[in-house]
Design an enzyme around this catalytic site. Structure first.
Site, short mmCIF file in Angstrom:
data_model
loop_
_atom_site.label_atom_id
_atom_site.label_comp_id
_atom_site.label_asym_id
_atom_site.label_seq_id
_atom_site.Cartn_x
_atom_site.Cartn_y
_atom_site.Cartn_z
N GLU A 149 0.79 -1.24 0.00
CA GLU A 149 0.00 0.00 0.00
C GLU A 149 0.83 1.29 0.00
O GLU A 149 0.62 2.17 0.83
CB GLU A 149 -0.97 -0.01 1.20
CG GLU A 149 -1.89 -1.22 1.17
CD GLU A 149 -2.86 -1.29 2.34
OE1 GLU A 149 -2.75 -0.47 3.27
OE2 GLU A 149 -3.73 -2.17 2.33
N GLU A 254 -6.10 -10.78 -1.71
CA GLU A 254 -6.92 -10.62 -0.50
C GLU A 254 -8.40 -10.59 -0.84
O GLU A 254 -9.16 -9.77 -0.32
CB GLU A 254 -6.51 -9.33 0.24
CG GLU A 254 -5.03 -9.27 0.55
CD GLU A 254 -4.62 -8.09 1.43
OE1 GLU A 254 -5.49 -7.44 2.01
OE2 GLU A 254 -3.40 -7.83 1.52
C1 XIL Z 1 -6.37 -6.76 8.11
C2 XIL Z 1 -6.65 -7.98 8.97
O1 XIL Z 1 -7.54 -8.83 8.28
C3 XIL Z 1 -7.26 -7.55 10.29
O2 XIL Z 1 -7.38 -8.66 11.17
C4 XIL Z 1 -6.39 -6.48 10.95
O3 XIL Z 1 -7.02 -6.01 12.11
C5 XIL Z 1 -6.14 -5.32 10.00
O4 XIL Z 1 -5.58 -5.81 8.79
N1 XIL Z 1 -5.10 -4.93 3.52
C6 XIL Z 1 -4.08 -5.73 3.94
C7 XIL Z 1 -4.29 -6.65 5.07
O5 XIL Z 1 -3.02 -5.75 3.30
O6 XIL Z 1 -3.13 -6.85 5.82
C8 XIL Z 1 -5.42 -6.17 5.98
O7 XIL Z 1 -5.66 -7.18 6.96
C9 XIL Z 1 -6.66 -5.88 5.17
C10 XIL Z 1 -6.39 -4.80 4.15
#
Ligand code: XIL
Length: 367
Positions: A149, A254
């Site tokens: 990001e 994701e």
């Molecule tokens: C999220 C997790 O799923 C949660 O449990 C945590 O509280 C916050 O992060 N983008 C990403 C992930 O790259 O690491 C994030 O994961 C969701 C958005």
């Protein structure tokens, strides 16, 4: 309103191929795991993972705040269990993530005397962190989300403390440190909303800059935390086409499909977004209506049809979680909602959307 249990696909579990079998000619299929998955505490979900997936990503245990909470202390226990679980089950193991603005302790960016760290100090910390973490799992974790990001929605570089303190070459440095720590590991750039044209262009420029600098980047990950109605199929298609020209692997890292009403006009996946609880934004506590269920099935089917279409470049599709009950979308961007973003329901039963997804594997295009 119908009960969520009736949305399960009776008989699917035995009659259908698994995700990893169905797409074995196309791409790896995976899930993000939390500790209850890889310690076996949740036997139902662990069984789903072993059966359905051939690649895993750690949802939280390798993030800086968890694995390196204090300057002098690394906490490897949960990450070790995660890697052991992947090895025992013959899975392609991903590390997530090394350099990110979120879930990174403040001390990383401070000089210990009440001020900000300077470039040299932060580079030294980044180097130490990457060498220690990547080095520990050398040859075992096969691919790393090195930087997560780094982009704003307009495609410019996010003004993170990494950028402000080190400068633009923090990306190059992160990849160089990771490559030095494990020359055989695949190194990736990962971000959300890369389907929006401006951010997509920013990501393409970012990858090209790394390539021009001679950095070894193996892939680009598009997170795909999407809604029922956006981004459009066309935008997803265009991004896969454009990323496919970069000469790197393209990964869906994701994936989840949010069926709940949007809390704001922001369509991204910025983990810092928080909104107050509001019953109107949590309408499906007793199950989702058939029309939404149908839209959900169709959405997953059209996304996977695109992944199959682009499977020459799409190397992996990873879901952000296993069952609905565990998804981060129950707590983000509003805490305590009942969300339904994945292919397995709260009891671990496969949903009809799983069948819709599996159908797409039969259609076309084998690498
Ligand atoms: C999220 C997790 O799923 C949660 O449990 C945590 O509280 C916050 O992060 N983008 C990403 C992930 O790259 O690491 C994030 O994961 C969701 C958005």
């Amino acid at each position: 309103m119908i009960a969520s249990a009736t949305l399960a696909c009776a008989g699917c579990a035995t009659a259908q191929p698994t995700l990893k079998e169905a797409f074995k000619e196309h791409f790896l299929v995976g899930a993000a795991l939390n500790e209850s998955h890889f310690t076996g505490r949740d036997a139902v979900q662990t069984a789903i993972i072993k059966k359905q997936f051939n690649t895993i990503t750690p949802e939280n245990v390798i993030k800086w705040a968890r694995i390196h909470p204090n300057p002098e202390r690394f906490a490897f226990g949960p990450a070790d269990r995660y890697v052991e679980f992947g090895e025992r089950n013959g899975m392609f193991i991903i590390g997530h993530t090394l350099v990110w603005h979120s879930q990174t302790p403040s001390w990383v960016f401070e000089n210990g005397k009440g001020g900000a760290a300077d470039r040299e100090m932060l580079l030294a910390r980044m180097s130490n962190h990457i060498h220690t973490v990547v080095g520990r799992y050398k040859g075992r974790v096969k691919g790393w989300d090195v930087v997560n990001e780094a982009l704003n929605e307009d495609g410019s570089l996010r003004q993170s403390r990494w950028l402000k303190i080190i400068g633009q070459d923090y990306l190059i440095k992160a990849f160089e440190f990771a490559h030095a720590a494990d020359p055989d590991a695949e190194l990736y750039y990962n971000d959300f909303s890369l389907e929006a044209p401006a951010k997509r262009e920013g990501a393409i420029a970012l990858v090209k800059n790394l390539q021009t600098a001679g950095v070894k980047i193996a892939g680009i990950g598009t997170q795909m935390h999407v809604k029922l109605d956006g981004p459009s199929t066309q935008m997803v298609d265009d991004t896969l086409t454009e990323f496919g020209k970069l000469g790197v692997k393209v990964m869906v890292t994701e994936l989840d499909v949010d069926v709940l009403p949007a809390a704001s006009r922001d369509r991204g996946a910025d983990v810092s977004l928080r909104f107050a609880q509001n019953p109107a934004l949590n309408p499906y506590t007793n199950g989702i209506p058939p029309a939404i269920q149908q839209a959900f099935n169709n959405r997953y089917a059209s996304l996977f049809a695109l992944y199959v279409k682009h499977s020459k470049v799409v190397d992996r599709v990873t879901f952000w979680g296993v069952t609905d009950g565990d998804s981060w979308l129950n707590d983000w961007p509003i805490r305590g909602r009942t969300s339904y973003p994945l292919l397995f329901d709260r009891s671990g039963e496969p949903k009809l959307a799983l069948s819709s997804v599996l159908e797409t594997a039969k259609k076309t295009h084998v690498k």
